[in-house]
Design a protein around this motif. Structure first.
Motif, PDB file in Angstrom:
ATOM      1  N   THR A  77       9.253 -75.188  76.761  1.00 23.65           N
ATOM      2  CA  THR A  77       8.768 -76.485  76.259  1.00 23.65           C
ATOM      3  C   THR A  77       8.372 -76.375  74.783  1.00 23.65           C
ATOM      4  O   THR A  77       8.727 -77.226  73.965  1.00 23.65           O
ATOM      5  CB  THR A  77       7.536 -76.952  77.084  1.00 23.65           C
ATOM      6  OG1 THR A  77       7.895 -76.912  78.456  1.00 23.65           O
ATOM      7  CG2 THR A  77       7.103 -78.349  76.693  1.00 23.65           C
ATOM      8  N   GLU A  80      11.502 -76.008  72.609  1.00 23.34           N
ATOM      9  CA  GLU A  80      12.229 -77.273  72.451  1.00 23.34           C
ATOM     10  C   GLU A  80      11.572 -78.150  71.391  1.00 23.34           C
ATOM     11  O   GLU A  80      12.237 -78.821  70.615  1.00 23.34           O
ATOM     12  CB  GLU A  80      12.306 -78.002  73.801  1.00 23.34           C
ATOM     13  CG  GLU A  80      13.399 -77.399  74.679  1.00 23.34           C
ATOM     14  CD  GLU A  80      13.323 -77.795  76.140  1.00 23.34           C
ATOM     15  OE1 GLU A  80      12.332 -78.461  76.544  1.00 23.34           O
ATOM     16  OE2 GLU A  80      14.248 -77.410  76.888  1.00 23.34           O
ATOM     17  N   GLU A  81      10.251 -78.096  71.346  1.00 24.21           N
ATOM     18  CA  GLU A  81       9.529 -78.898  70.377  1.00 24.21           C
ATOM     19  C   GLU A  81       9.592 -78.297  68.972  1.00 24.21           C
ATOM     20  O   GLU A  81       9.952 -78.971  68.012  1.00 24.21           O
ATOM     21  CB  GLU A  81       8.068 -78.978  70.829  1.00 24.21           C
ATOM     22  CG  GLU A  81       7.331 -80.165  70.282  1.00 24.21           C
ATOM     23  CD  GLU A  81       6.024 -80.316  71.053  1.00 24.21           C
ATOM     24  OE1 GLU A  81       4.966 -80.177  70.429  1.00 24.21           O
ATOM     25  OE2 GLU A  81       6.084 -80.548  72.285  1.00 24.21           O
ATOM     26  N   GLU A  82       9.280 -76.999  68.880  1.00 22.64           N
ATOM     27  CA  GLU A  82       9.177 -76.356  67.565  1.00 22.64           C
ATOM     28  C   GLU A  82      10.531 -76.170  66.880  1.00 22.64           C
ATOM     29  O   GLU A  82      10.591 -76.007  65.672  1.00 22.64           O
ATOM     30  CB  GLU A  82       8.483 -74.989  67.681  1.00 22.64           C
ATOM     31  CG  GLU A  82       7.066 -75.022  68.250  1.00 22.64           C
ATOM     32  CD  GLU A  82       6.048 -75.676  67.312  1.00 22.64           C
ATOM     33  OE1 GLU A  82       6.244 -75.624  66.080  1.00 22.64           O
ATOM     34  OE2 GLU A  82       5.073 -76.257  67.830  1.00 22.64           O
ATOM     35  N   LEU A  83      11.591 -76.117  67.668  1.00 21.40           N
ATOM     36  CA  LEU A  83      12.901 -75.809  67.081  1.00 21.40           C
ATOM     37  C   LEU A  83      13.846 -77.004  67.058  1.00 21.40           C
ATOM     38  O   LEU A  83      15.038 -76.850  66.795  1.00 21.40           O
ATOM     39  CB  LEU A  83      13.567 -74.651  67.847  1.00 21.40           C
ATOM     40  CG  LEU A  83      12.803 -73.316  67.861  1.00 21.40           C
ATOM     41  CD1 LEU A  83      13.481 -72.328  68.793  1.00 21.40           C
ATOM     42  CD2 LEU A  83      12.700 -72.730  66.453  1.00 21.40           C
ATOM     43  N   GLN A  84      13.307 -78.195  67.280  1.00 20.18           N
ATOM     44  CA  GLN A  84      14.218 -79.344  67.401  1.00 20.18           C
ATOM     45  C   GLN A  84      14.998 -79.657  66.125  1.00 20.18           C
ATOM     46  O   GLN A  84      16.065 -80.250  66.180  1.00 20.18           O
ATOM     47  CB  GLN A  84      13.491 -80.581  67.919  1.00 20.18           C
ATOM     48  CG  GLN A  84      12.258 -80.966  67.149  1.00 20.18           C
ATOM     49  CD  GLN A  84      11.569 -82.162  67.789  1.00 20.18           C
ATOM     50  OE1 GLN A  84      12.223 -83.071  68.253  1.00 20.18           O
ATOM     51  NE2 GLN A  84      10.249 -82.152  67.819  1.00 20.18           N
ATOM     52  N   MET A  85      14.483 -79.198  64.972  1.00 21.98           N
ATOM     53  CA  MET A  85      15.223 -79.470  63.729  1.00 21.98           C
ATOM     54  C   MET A  85      16.417 -78.543  63.531  1.00 21.98           C
ATOM     55  O   MET A  85      17.205 -78.752  62.620  1.00 21.98           O
ATOM     56  CB  MET A  85      14.298 -79.425  62.504  1.00 21.98           C
ATOM     57  CG  MET A  85      13.673 -78.086  62.210  1.00 21.98           C
ATOM     58  SD  MET A  85      12.276 -77.793  63.317  1.00 21.98           S
ATOM     59  CE  MET A  85      10.993 -77.352  62.172  1.00 21.98           C
ATOM     60  N   TYR A  86      16.546 -77.520  64.385  1.00 20.71           N
ATOM     61  CA  TYR A  86      17.693 -76.612  64.245  1.00 20.71           C
ATOM     62  C   TYR A  86      18.775 -76.975  65.258  1.00 20.71           C
ATOM     63  O   TYR A  86      18.639 -76.690  66.447  1.00 20.71           O
ATOM     64  CB  TYR A  86      17.261 -75.156  64.439  1.00 20.71           C
ATOM     65  CG  TYR A  86      16.251 -74.703  63.415  1.00 20.71           C
ATOM     66  CD1 TYR A  86      16.649 -74.359  62.134  1.00 20.71           C
ATOM     67  CD2 TYR A  86      14.896 -74.651  63.730  1.00 20.71           C
ATOM     68  CE1 TYR A  86      15.722 -73.959  61.181  1.00 20.71           C
ATOM     69  CE2 TYR A  86      13.961 -74.246  62.783  1.00 20.71           C
ATOM     70  CZ  TYR A  86      14.382 -73.908  61.514  1.00 20.71           C
ATOM     71  OH  TYR A  86      13.464 -73.521  60.582  1.00 20.71           O
ATOM     72  N   SER A  87      19.834 -77.582  64.759  1.00 24.28           N
ATOM     73  CA  SER A  87      20.875 -78.042  65.680  1.00 24.28           C
ATOM     74  C   SER A  87      21.712 -76.889  66.216  1.00 24.28           C
ATOM     75  O   SER A  87      22.459 -77.043  67.177  1.00 24.28           O
ATOM     76  CB  SER A  87      21.777 -79.048  64.960  1.00 24.28           C
ATOM     77  OG  SER A  87      22.325 -78.408  63.824  1.00 24.28           O
ATOM     78  N   GLU A  90      20.431 -72.974  70.742  1.00 26.27           N
ATOM     79  CA  GLU A  90      20.579 -73.391  72.139  1.00 26.27           C
ATOM     80  C   GLU A  90      19.513 -72.649  72.942  1.00 26.27           C
ATOM     81  O   GLU A  90      19.500 -71.417  72.991  1.00 26.27           O
ATOM     82  CB  GLU A  90      21.980 -73.006  72.646  1.00 26.27           C
ATOM     83  CG  GLU A  90      22.245 -73.436  74.072  1.00 26.27           C
ATOM     84  CD  GLU A  90      23.566 -72.886  74.612  1.00 26.27           C
ATOM     85  OE1 GLU A  90      23.696 -72.772  75.836  1.00 26.27           O
ATOM     86  OE2 GLU A  90      24.464 -72.552  73.784  1.00 26.27           O
ATOM     87  N   ILE A  91      18.608 -73.396  73.528  1.00 23.87           N
ATOM     88  CA  ILE A  91      17.541 -72.767  74.297  1.00 23.87           C
ATOM     89  C   ILE A  91      17.998 -72.635  75.749  1.00 23.87           C
ATOM     90  O   ILE A  91      18.418 -73.609  76.367  1.00 23.87           O
ATOM     91  CB  ILE A  91      16.246 -73.602  74.197  1.00 23.87           C
ATOM     92  CG1 ILE A  91      15.803 -73.656  72.730  1.00 23.87           C
ATOM     93  CG2 ILE A  91      15.135 -73.016  75.074  1.00 23.87           C
ATOM     94  CD1 ILE A  91      14.853 -74.786  72.414  1.00 23.87           C
TER      95      ILE A  91
END
Ligand code: SAH
Length: 283
Positions: A77, A80-87, A90-91
């Motif tokens: 969780t 997903e939040e902290e890395l959302q700017m990196y397209s 893949e988590i």
């Protein structure tokens, strides 16, 4: 970039020992690991145990793609939040021991991934052996682990650190030390010292083995009791049948003195012994 403690506080997360959760806090060390990984912009890197995503973010800026493996749903969780700017991240919420590295590698241009991570120390051996099984799909690994475990992988023959993992890994890969990391660089601090090492998969194993499974069993048998001689360990192993003359002729054909201890044999010598045995004793 937020600090580790801030992220943990914001998400109300207490690190779990059972998952080996000690997060790297020292940004200088994180940067060194990312640099050691020498990522190319065409490359896919699989990160083992992404945790709070600090190293993940740093690598996402340099690689084509980062596959972030994390078993703890609470941290997934956060990632997903902290890395959302990196397209290109893949988590993957999965146990590293179940992850299919071959499939991931087959989706890349060079059919190989790089593997990086501050791995959970409680399962470092199964992780390393599991990765070695996927060596055809891996170019190189840069891993941080407990210092004692790392030292065993880079040990030289004749030392007390030299053993089964040393031989099994070095047959297929070259191991080098990158840096030592003291407990103070982590939150919470682990009880042990850590070391970052590089494991580069060799283009060819040190010896072209005719039977890798037998090689593994031979190495394990040779270290069964460290104080015993090679001859006595192998005699009791059941790998050479009941008749000791077989063992004697194998050792003599390989030019290896059975009075030596297993820990003095180089990986090449184990390889030679394995191939000669397989030649003499047909399956
Ligand atoms: N790389 C992060 C975290 C290291 S701690 C950092 O340096 O800060 C080890 C991480 O591995 C934790 O996030 C933990 O939850 C995760 N982990 C533990 N067991 C795992 C497993 N079997 N598969 C994938 N991740 C695992």
């Amino acid at each position: 970039m937020k600090s580790i403690r801030t992220i943990l506080r914001e998400h109300d997360i207490r690190p779990r020992k059972s998952y080996g959760q000690s997060f790297l806090e020292d940004i200088n060390i994180i940067d060194k690991i990312a640099r050691a990984a020498a990522l190319k912009e065409t490359e896919t890197v699989v990160e083992i145990g992404s945790g709070l995503g600090v190293l993940t973010a740093m690598m996402a800026k340099r690689a084509a793609k980062v596959i972030a493996l994390e078993i703890d749903p609470r941290l997934v969780t956060v990632l997903e939040e902290e890395l959302q700017m990196y397209s290109n991240v893949e988590i993957v919420a999965e146990d590293v021991l179940r992850f299919d590295f071959r499939q991931a590698a087959d989706e890349t241009i060079d059919r190989k991934v790089k593997v990086v991570g501050n791995i959970p120390y409680n399962i470092s051996s199964p992780i390393i052996f599991g990765l070695m099984d996927y060596r055809d799909s891996i170019s190189e690994m840069v891993l941080m682990m407990q210092r004692e475990v790392a030292e065993r992988l880079s040990a030289v023959p004749g030392t007390k650190e030299y053993g089964i993992p040393t031989v099994l890994v070095n047959m297929y890969a070259q191991v080098s030390t990158i840096l030592d990391v003291p407990p103070t660089c982590f939150f919470p601090p682990p009880r042990v010292h850590s070391q970052v090492i590089r494991i580069s998969i060799r283009e060819r194993p040190l010896t072209e083995l005719t039977d890798e499974g037998f090689f593994t069993r031979l190495v394990k048998a040779s270290f069964a009791q460290r104080r015993k001689t090679l001859f006595n360990n192998l005699k009791g192993s059941g790998l050479f049948g009941r008749d000791i003359s077989t063992l004697e002729s194998v050792l003599s054909a390989a030019g290896i003195d059975g009075g030596r201890r297993g820990e003095t044999l180089t990986p090449e010598e184990f390889g030679r012994l394995s191939n000669i045995t397989r030649e003499l004793i047909k399956k």
